[in-house]
Design a protein around this motif. Structure first.
Motif, mmCIF file in Angstrom:
data_model
loop_
_atom_site.group_PDB
_atom_site.id
_atom_site.type_symbol
_atom_site.label_atom_id
_atom_site.label_comp_id
_atom_site.label_asym_id
_atom_site.label_seq_id
_atom_site.Cartn_x
_atom_site.Cartn_y
_atom_site.Cartn_z
ATOM 1 N N ARG A 133 20.908 5.942 -3.748
ATOM 2 C CA ARG A 133 22.252 5.987 -4.340
ATOM 3 C C ARG A 133 23.051 4.750 -3.964
ATOM 4 N NH1 ARG A 133 21.875 11.462 -2.761
ATOM 5 N NH2 ARG A 133 23.145 11.049 -0.909
ATOM 6 N N SER A 134 22.899 4.282 -2.722
ATOM 7 C CA SER A 134 23.622 3.087 -2.284
ATOM 8 C C SER A 134 23.199 1.860 -3.088
ATOM 9 C CB SER A 134 23.384 2.842 -0.792
ATOM 10 O OG SER A 134 23.914 3.875 -0.012
ATOM 11 N N LEU A 135 21.880 1.726 -3.322
ATOM 12 C CA LEU A 135 21.409 0.587 -4.101
ATOM 13 C C LEU A 135 21.901 0.668 -5.542
ATOM 14 C CD1 LEU A 135 17.740 -0.143 -2.969
ATOM 15 C CD2 LEU A 135 19.777 -1.516 -2.591
ATOM 16 N N HIS A 136 21.926 1.868 -6.104
ATOM 17 C CA HIS A 136 22.451 2.030 -7.461
ATOM 18 C C HIS A 136 23.904 1.568 -7.528
ATOM 19 C CE1 HIS A 136 19.573 3.959 -10.188
ATOM 20 N NE2 HIS A 136 19.027 4.509 -9.120
ATOM 21 N N ALA A 137 24.662 1.854 -6.481
ATOM 22 C CA ALA A 137 26.075 1.481 -6.476
ATOM 23 C C ALA A 137 26.276 0.003 -6.228
ATOM 24 C CB ALA A 137 26.820 2.285 -5.399
ATOM 25 N N GLU A 138 25.311 -0.628 -5.562
ATOM 26 C CA GLU A 138 25.483 -2.030 -5.166
ATOM 27 C C GLU A 138 25.361 -2.988 -6.339
ATOM 28 O OE1 GLU A 138 23.313 -5.296 -2.229
ATOM 29 O OE2 GLU A 138 22.920 -3.167 -1.980
ATOM 30 N N TYR A 139 24.474 -2.708 -7.285
ATOM 31 C CA TYR A 139 24.216 -3.639 -8.377
ATOM 32 C C TYR A 139 24.901 -3.190 -9.658
ATOM 33 C CZ TYR A 139 20.625 -5.615 -5.365
ATOM 34 O OH TYR A 139 19.969 -6.207 -4.320
ATOM 35 N N THR A 140 25.235 -4.168 -10.476
ATOM 36 C CA THR A 140 25.895 -3.871 -11.735
ATOM 37 C C THR A 140 25.357 -4.804 -12.815
ATOM 38 O OG1 THR A 140 28.050 -3.638 -12.822
ATOM 39 C CG2 THR A 140 27.805 -5.481 -11.320
ATOM 40 N N GLY A 141 25.495 -4.376 -14.077
ATOM 41 C CA GLY A 141 25.143 -5.239 -15.204
ATOM 42 C C GLY A 141 23.709 -5.733 -15.159
ATOM 43 N N SER A 194 25.159 -12.597 -4.722
ATOM 44 C CA SER A 194 25.973 -12.197 -3.565
ATOM 45 C C SER A 194 27.413 -11.944 -3.975
ATOM 46 C CB SER A 194 25.921 -13.273 -2.477
ATOM 47 O OG SER A 194 24.656 -13.348 -1.870
ATOM 48 N N THR A 195 27.964 -12.852 -4.775
ATOM 49 C CA THR A 195 29.353 -12.703 -5.217
ATOM 50 C C THR A 195 29.512 -11.488 -6.116
ATOM 51 O OG1 THR A 195 29.558 -15.122 -5.122
ATOM 52 C CG2 THR A 195 31.282 -13.919 -6.289
ATOM 53 N N SER A 196 28.561 -11.299 -7.033
ATOM 54 C CA SER A 196 28.610 -10.154 -7.932
ATOM 55 C C SER A 196 28.520 -8.847 -7.167
ATOM 56 C CB SER A 196 27.474 -10.254 -8.953
ATOM 57 O OG SER A 196 27.477 -9.157 -9.831
ATOM 58 N N THR A 197 27.662 -8.807 -6.144
ATOM 59 C CA THR A 197 27.506 -7.604 -5.333
ATOM 60 C C THR A 197 28.825 -7.223 -4.665
ATOM 61 O OG1 THR A 197 25.161 -7.964 -4.909
ATOM 62 C CG2 THR A 197 26.361 -6.660 -3.285
ATOM 63 N N ALA A 198 29.498 -8.228 -4.066
ATOM 64 C CA ALA A 198 30.765 -7.952 -3.385
ATOM 65 C C ALA A 198 31.853 -7.538 -4.365
ATOM 66 C CB ALA A 198 31.198 -9.179 -2.584
ATOM 67 N N LEU A 199 31.896 -8.184 -5.539
ATOM 68 C CA LEU A 199 32.888 -7.808 -6.550
ATOM 69 C C LEU A 199 32.641 -6.395 -7.063
ATOM 70 C CD1 LEU A 199 33.162 -11.083 -8.674
ATOM 71 C CD2 LEU A 199 35.007 -10.046 -7.337
ATOM 72 N N ALA A 200 31.367 -6.093 -7.356
ATOM 73 C CA ALA A 200 31.042 -4.776 -7.912
ATOM 74 C C ALA A 200 31.344 -3.664 -6.931
ATOM 75 C CB ALA A 200 29.563 -4.736 -8.316
ATOM 76 N N ALA A 201 31.192 -3.946 -5.628
ATOM 77 C CA ALA A 201 31.474 -2.936 -4.613
ATOM 78 C C ALA A 201 32.964 -2.811 -4.321
ATOM 79 C CB ALA A 201 30.725 -3.291 -3.327
ATOM 80 N N GLY A 202 33.779 -3.645 -4.974
ATOM 81 C CA GLY A 202 35.211 -3.615 -4.699
ATOM 82 C C GLY A 202 35.563 -4.186 -3.349
ATOM 83 N N ARG A 203 34.663 -5.010 -2.808
ATOM 84 C CA ARG A 203 34.866 -5.553 -1.474
ATOM 85 C C ARG A 203 35.221 -7.026 -1.471
ATOM 86 N NH1 ARG A 203 35.905 -1.785 2.373
ATOM 87 N NH2 ARG A 203 34.924 0.145 1.660
#
Length: 424
Positions: free
Chosen positions: A199-207, A344-353
């Motif tokens: 579930r964490s990996l599903h939440a980490e990646y987007t698009g 890396s940037t996309s991951t942080a943006l997608a996580a709202g971090r």
């Protein structure tokens, strides 16, 4: 057999791929953490054990460091290979050979097309390739030519790329015409992962990244690079107290110069706190390296911030020298793997971090238009369109270069496993 010595649970797909890896070319591809690397390494160990005494064995990867991290450390990990790992994998860090099951194995890094020359003159029996899509096509072609003895094999593992990547179009799609077997793995093919981690990996990646890294699909890079970008969600008017600061710089003379100050807030989030930008075309006056250095120093003094590190566009050698001469602390060349930096940037943006302060006007103007280059996509490459991307580059430099620093400080983010897939 080595398999019974493993304590790690193996899926039916993993076991089947190991048993059937008898073709000249064998490729395990698919999602991160999907178990493909463990299966491929087990097949490699079996092939090493059965290789004729005179057969040359090699391991290839993007660099010696990635080979050590993704392959040798995994092979030597008792949690993965149990008693097999005990004393059977020996390597001195930095050496270009290792001893695996009593056999000398040669390690070859292939960062660019020039690495193809390292293979000339070799006649190999067995080759293992880590992260195959990151290797130059010329190197792969030469490697296959070197595997010229009867029974020679190539075993490779990779995450997916675009559908027109040379490995997909030239080999995987032509498996029926070649002596090639391939196995596709999705995240759910790894029985050792907990549901919470999945579930964490599903939440980490987007698009795009979710399609490639979770579904294991060879999909095209198109449209917006940061497709999760939402100004209402990611732009803030106030900043919390910061506990750390770093600086990313994209150097330009005729093009805009951009410096992005990245902070780690007390709330456990990353912030693009401030931006200094100079566009010589708009100002109708170019600045020298010394003037840029003084201007950046004055800007930081005005903010009362001393960044721990300044990560600079690696091509800006003269400005790097100027900063060193001026005593600017903590100057380093940025990690400049473009796709990895974007991820890396996309991951942080997608996580709202990762959030952006409203004062970063240049960055805010560029982010919505930061898109994939269609010409690169047509050529099978993922690359941004090089238009109005200077602040985006500065952000990418500092976010990716500090990933090892901030990922473990942010508990909601799972450490990136793209290049460390060997731990699967």
């Amino acid at each position: 057999m080595l398999a019974p010595a493993l304590d790690l649970p193996l899926s039916r797909k993993q076991l089947r791929s190991v048993a059937r890896a008898t073709a000249r070319i064998n490729v395990w591809h698919g999602a991160v953490r999907s178990g493909k690397t463990v299966a491929s390494l087990l097949a490699f160990l079996l092939a090493v054990a059965e290789a004729p005494p005179s057969g040359l064995i090699i391991i290839c990867g993007r660099s010696l460091q990635t080979i050590e991290r993704n392959v040798l450390e995994a092979l030597a990990d008792p949690a993965l290979f149990g008693p097999v790992a005990a004393g059977q994998v020996r390597h001195t860090r930095g050496a270009t050979t290792a001893v695996i099951l009593g056999r000398t194995v040669h390690l070859i890094g292939a960062a660019d097309s020039r690495a193809e020359g390292r293979l000339r003159g070799l006649t190999a029996y067995l080759a293992y390739v880590d992260e195959a899509t990151l290797l130059p096509e010329a190197f792969w072609v030469q490697l296959l030519a070197r595997l010229s003895v009867d029974g020679a094999q190539l075993l490779a593992t990779t995450n997916p790329d675009g559908p027109r990547h040379w490995l997909k179009a030239g080999y995987l799609d032509r498996a029926a015409d070649l002596n090639l077997r391939a196995w596709h793995f999705s995240l759910h093919d790894n029985p050792s992962l907990s549901p919470a981690y999945v579930r964490s990996l599903h939440a980490e990646y987007t698009g795009l990244w979710r399609r490639r890294m979770i579904d294991g699909a060879w999909v095209i890079a198109e449209g917006s690079i940061y497709d999760c970008w939402d100004e209402q969600q990611h732009v803030v008017d106030e900043l919390p107290p910061m506990v750390r600061h770093w600086l990313g710089v994209d150097y330009g003379t005729s093009n805009p110069f951009s410096a992005i100050l990245l902070g780690l807030g007390e709330d456990g989030r990353l912030y693009a706190c401030a931006e200094w930008r100079y566009d010589s075309r708009q100002k109708r006056r170019q600045m020298t390296d010394a003037q840029y250095s003084a201007a950046v120093r004055g800007w930081l003094d005005g903010l009362q911030v001393e960044p721990e590190w300044t990560f600079l566009d690696p091509s800006a050698a003269s400005f790097l020298a100027q900063l060193w001469e001026d005593g600017h602390p903590g100057v380093a060349r940025a990690a400049n793997s473009v796709v990895d930096g974007i991820r890396s940037t996309s991951t942080a943006l997608a996580a709202g971090r990762l959030l952006v302060h409203r004062s970063c006007e240049g960055l805010l103007s560029e982010l919505p238009g930061y898109v994939w280059d269609p010409a690169g996509t047509a050529a099978g490459e993922d690359r941004p369109l090089k238009v109005n991307d200077h602040s985006c580059d500065a952000l990418r430099y500092v976010v990716h270069s500090t990933a090892a620093e901030w990922r473990h400080l942010i508990p909601d983010l799972i450490p990136e496993e793209v290049s460390a897939d060997a731990a699967a």
